[in-house]
Write a protein that holds these residues in place. Structure first.
Motif, PDB file in Angstrom:
ATOM      1  N   GLN A  91       0.785  -1.129  -0.066  1.00  0.00           N
ATOM      2  CA  GLN A  91       0.029   0.164   0.124  1.00  0.00           C
ATOM      3  C   GLN A  91       1.053   1.347  -0.129  1.00  0.00           C
ATOM      4  N   TYR A  92       2.090   1.165   0.677  1.00  0.00           N
ATOM      5  CA  TYR A  92       2.780   2.321   0.817  1.00  0.00           C
ATOM      6  C   TYR A  92       3.907   2.670  -0.462  1.00  0.00           C
ATOM      7  N   ILE A  93       4.162   1.518  -1.209  1.00  0.00           N
ATOM      8  CA  ILE A  93       4.723   1.486  -2.432  1.00  0.00           C
ATOM      9  C   ILE A  93       3.645   2.197  -3.316  1.00  0.00           C
ATOM     10  N   GLN A  94       2.507   1.755  -3.306  1.00  0.00           N
ATOM     11  CA  GLN A  94       1.460   2.616  -4.170  1.00  0.00           C
ATOM     12  C   GLN A  94       1.129   4.079  -3.856  1.00  0.00           C
ATOM     13  N   PHE A  95       1.116   4.335  -2.752  1.00  0.00           N
ATOM     14  CA  PHE A  95       1.097   5.790  -2.195  1.00  0.00           C
ATOM     15  C   PHE A  95       2.382   6.512  -2.854  1.00  0.00           C
ATOM     16  N   PHE A  96       3.491   6.014  -2.543  1.00  0.00           N
ATOM     17  CA  PHE A  96       4.724   6.828  -3.105  1.00  0.00           C
ATOM     18  C   PHE A  96       4.730   7.168  -4.400  1.00  0.00           C
ATOM     19  N   PHE A  97       4.421   6.297  -5.204  1.00  0.00           N
ATOM     20  CA  PHE A  97       4.564   6.322  -6.496  1.00  0.00           C
ATOM     21  C   PHE A  97       3.318   7.250  -7.027  1.00  0.00           C
ATOM     22  N   GLU A  98       2.215   7.217  -6.437  1.00  0.00           N
ATOM     23  CA  GLU A  98       1.132   8.363  -6.431  1.00  0.00           C
ATOM     24  C   GLU A  98       1.727   9.624  -6.334  1.00  0.00           C
ATOM     25  N   ASP A  99       2.205   9.889  -5.474  1.00  0.00           N
ATOM     26  CA  ASP A  99       3.017  11.170  -4.900  1.00  0.00           C
ATOM     27  C   ASP A  99       4.239  11.548  -5.898  1.00  0.00           C
ATOM     28  N   PHE A 100       4.908  10.442  -6.170  1.00  0.00           N
ATOM     29  CA  PHE A 100       5.956  10.656  -7.157  1.00  0.00           C
ATOM     30  C   PHE A 100       5.321  11.216  -8.563  1.00  0.00           C
ATOM     31  N   ASP A 101       4.403  10.906  -9.062  1.00  0.00           N
ATOM     32  CA  ASP A 101       3.875  11.230 -10.220  1.00  0.00           C
ATOM     33  C   ASP A 101       3.264  12.376 -10.008  1.00  0.00           C
ATOM     34  N   ASP A 102       2.523  12.693  -9.180  1.00  0.00           N
ATOM     35  CA  ASP A 102       1.793  14.066  -8.863  1.00  0.00           C
ATOM     36  C   ASP A 102       2.990  15.141  -8.833  1.00  0.00           C
ATOM     37  N   LEU A 103       4.265  14.769  -8.349  1.00  0.00           N
ATOM     38  CA  LEU A 103       5.359  15.725  -8.418  1.00  0.00           C
ATOM     39  C   LEU A 103       5.927  15.973  -9.724  1.00  0.00           C
ATOM     40  N   GLY A 104       5.556  15.105 -10.676  1.00  0.00           N
ATOM     41  CA  GLY A 104       6.208  15.214 -11.829  1.00  0.00           C
ATOM     42  C   GLY A 104       7.672  14.599 -12.177  1.00  0.00           C
ATOM     43  N   LEU A 105       8.006  13.612 -11.276  1.00  0.00           N
ATOM     44  CA  LEU A 105       9.165  12.801 -11.475  1.00  0.00           C
ATOM     45  C   LEU A 105       9.168  11.765 -12.328  1.00  0.00           C
ATOM     46  N   GLU A 106      10.120  11.524 -13.186  1.00  0.00           N
ATOM     47  CA  GLU A 106      10.173  10.498 -14.275  1.00  0.00           C
ATOM     48  C   GLU A 106      10.505   9.436 -13.787  1.00  0.00           C
ATOM     49  N   ARG A 107       9.979   8.312 -13.856  1.00  0.00           N
ATOM     50  CA  ARG A 107      10.216   6.912 -13.168  1.00  0.00           C
ATOM     51  C   ARG A 107      11.609   6.587 -13.711  1.00  0.00           C
ATOM     52  N   PRO A 108      12.375   6.093 -12.912  1.00  0.00           N
ATOM     53  CA  PRO A 108      13.657   5.173 -13.037  1.00  0.00           C
ATOM     54  C   PRO A 108      13.619   3.941 -14.155  1.00  0.00           C
ATOM     55  N   GLU A 109      14.522   3.650 -14.733  1.00  0.00           N
ATOM     56  CA  GLU A 109      14.687   2.469 -15.773  1.00  0.00           C
ATOM     57  C   GLU A 109      14.301   1.367 -15.104  1.00  0.00           C
ATOM     58  N   GLU A 110      14.962   1.328 -13.772  1.00  0.00           N
ATOM     59  CA  GLU A 110      14.633  -0.053 -13.034  1.00  0.00           C
ATOM     60  C   GLU A 110      14.388   0.469 -11.471  1.00  0.00           C
ATOM     61  N   ILE A 111      13.339  -0.222 -10.958  1.00  0.00           N
ATOM     62  CA  ILE A 111      12.650  -0.113  -9.636  1.00  0.00           C
ATOM     63  C   ILE A 111      12.954  -1.412  -8.891  1.00  0.00           C
ATOM     64  N   LEU A 112      13.618  -1.435  -7.966  1.00  0.00           N
ATOM     65  CA  LEU A 112      13.942  -2.906  -7.309  1.00  0.00           C
ATOM     66  C   LEU A 112      13.632  -3.088  -5.909  1.00  0.00           C
ATOM     67  N   ARG A 113      12.843  -3.894  -5.705  1.00  0.00           N
ATOM     68  CA  ARG A 113      12.132  -4.214  -4.349  1.00  0.00           C
ATOM     69  C   ARG A 113      13.084  -5.136  -3.507  1.00  0.00           C
ATOM     70  N   ALA A 114      13.389  -4.649  -2.595  1.00  0.00           N
ATOM     71  CA  ALA A 114      14.446  -5.559  -1.741  1.00  0.00           C
ATOM     72  C   ALA A 114      14.084  -7.138  -1.546  1.00  0.00           C
ATOM     73  N   THR A 115      12.920  -7.299  -1.253  1.00  0.00           N
ATOM     74  CA  THR A 115      12.486  -8.650  -0.921  1.00  0.00           C
ATOM     75  C   THR A 115      12.714  -9.615  -2.155  1.00  0.00           C
ATOM     76  N   ASP A 116      12.422  -8.990  -3.379  1.00  0.00           N
ATOM     77  CA  ASP A 116      12.741  -9.671  -4.528  1.00  0.00           C
ATOM     78  C   ASP A 116      14.010 -10.101  -4.968  1.00  0.00           C
TER      79      ASP A 116
END
Length: 465
Positions: A91-116
């Protein structure tokens, strides 16, 4: 020539990537136990500006960001809410990227989740063990910092004696260690906590090993840029260097770039002071993400920035003026041709803009160049000097500015009178057919376009707001 201040050498250095035109960059991402606050986003916005300017300068970017979804805080919060770790952090990953997008940041080429990426972490810890950098205590694996003679090179700290309490993530009191300065690589499983069965025994990774394993896995054993906030210099980035170079014997990162703290109304942000704000808090108070983006980028990243609500209100006015400027320039209907003096002004404005950003991303100077350009262009519009060729070149430079700062906003194209009348006719037909949902939809659309409808006995009249 782009120059960046390198925390590792304490010098302003010309930027020379290992394999131009490729640039490999790693950004320490969020720990997803709660909403990211505006201090976090100052760091992410700095990384976004750097990313955008590297591309502007013709580099091909491979930008990686991690998500820390396992640590003490995420586990404690998940247990408290009776959720699995995955459910809680999702849920907090989703909230983070909602804010990330609202602030007009470009997404990185790779987003890596630690537990993966636990297998890479286990392999790295095994390599450190083979190189004599680790030891076991109570089922946990630790890094022995005395085995790495260059420890402290990044932070320039004196590590003689004990430094218990230097970081709550060093677990100084939780485990039996040879030296209080040593840090955990793999934590032994505890009852009630998530754990994974590995060759190291049941447990979970320490915080620091996550970034070393994921960054090298994605970008190679040596890469160009590593960024984060100044709070990560020690112990996190210091430990990343010890782990990575202790395993490979190669230089881990060439350029370490750090963003300074964000103050709030002259004080350090803290929940107990009631001044720890999220983007959502500010939007609820009536502020826009675009204004916050402008404010957080207004001071160079290596300087502390004091966030104030007065400053945010000023930023709202500034971005509105910039959007209005862009709209008026877009709506000009000039005669054909061009003006040599304006071509020279455009060239000078772009040069000033680039000189600012080439000097360690001096956003204050770059924004000053934008405002000077807008003022001179406004003057040219008032004097009727702009011709069609000038308009195209002026808008081209606005777009180049905005490819870095992303603050001008979209210019809404006004509907033509004929388009408005066609929609009104459609609305009337929908009402006659008792399709009131479609009629309301058309009215709402026109209202958003600044068109006011007035229903009267003589029919529908309209006017612009």
């Amino acid at each position: 020539m782009l120059k960046l201040y390198n925390t590792l050498t304490n010098q302003l250095e010309e930027f020379r990537p290992l394999n131009p035109p490729e640039v490999r960059m790693y950004v320490c991402g969020p720990t997803v136990y709660d909403y990211a606050h505006i201090g976090n986003f100052r760091t992410f916005l700095f990384a976004d500006l750097l990313r955008r300017y590297l591309k502007y300068r013709g580099y091909r970017l491979h930008h990686v960001m991690n998500i820390t979804d396992v640590d003490d805080k995420t586990i404690l919060r998940a247990v408290d809410q009776k959720k699995t770790l995955r459910e809680y952090t999702d849920q907090y990953i989703q909230f983070f990227f909602e804010d990330f997008d609202d602030l007009g940041l470009e997404r990185p080429e790779e987003i890596l989740r630690a537990t993966d990426h636990l297998p890479e972490m286990v392999d790295l810890i095994k390599q450190l063990g083979a190189n004599g950098h680790t030891y076991l205590a109570d089922g946990s694996t630790y890094y022995r910092i005395t085995s790495f003679k260059e420890y402290g090179r990044l932070s320039k700290m004196n590590f003689d004696g004990n430094i218990a309490g230097a970081s709550d993530r060093m677990d100084a009191d939780e485990y039996e260690k040879e030296d209080v300065r040593d840090f955990v690589l793999w934590k032994a499983a505890k009852p009630g906590e998530p754990s994974w069965e590995t060759e190291l025994g049941p447990g979970r990774p320490g915080w620091h090993i996550e970034c070393s394993a994921m960054s090298m896995g994605a970008l190679g054993e040596s890469f160009d840029i590593h960024t984060g906030g100044v709070d990560l210099i020690f112990p996190h980035h210091e430990n990343e260097i010890a782990q990575s170079e202790g395993a490979t014997g190669k230089q881990f990162v060439r350029y370490w770039l750090h963003a300074e703290f964000l103050m709030v109304e002259g004080q350090k942000m803290a929940k107990k002071l009631g001044n720890l704000f999220t983007l959502r808090d500010l939007v609820a108070k009536g502020h826009t993400p675009r204004a916050l983006r402008y404010l957080l980028l207004s001071a160079p990243h290596h300087k502390q920035l004091n966030f104030t609500f007065e400053g945010l209100r000023g930023a709202e006015s500034t971005v509105e003026r910039l959007n209005d400027f862009k709209r008026r320039l877009s709506e000009l209907r000039p005669e054909t041709g061009s003006t040599p003096a304006l071509a020279e002004m455009i060239k000078h404005s772009q040069q000033q803009f680039e000189e600012g950003l080439d000097n360690d991303l001096n956003t204050a100077k770059a924004l000053a160049a934008i405002h000077d350009f807008a003022r001179e262009t406004n003057s040219a519009m008032e004097q009727g000097l702009i011709k069609s060729g000038d308009q195209e070149a002026l808008l081209g430079l606005v777009n180049r500015f905005d490819s870095i700062f992303n603050i001008f906003g979209e210019v809404k194209q006004e509907l033509l009178d004929s388009e408005i009348q066609a929609l009104i006719d459609e609305r009337q037909a929908a009402r006659a057919a008792k399709n009131f949902a479609r009629a309301d939809e058309i009215r709402d659309h026109l209202t958003k376009q600044g068109i006011i409808l007035e229903d009267g006995k003589d029919g529908v009249r309209w006017r612009r707001k």
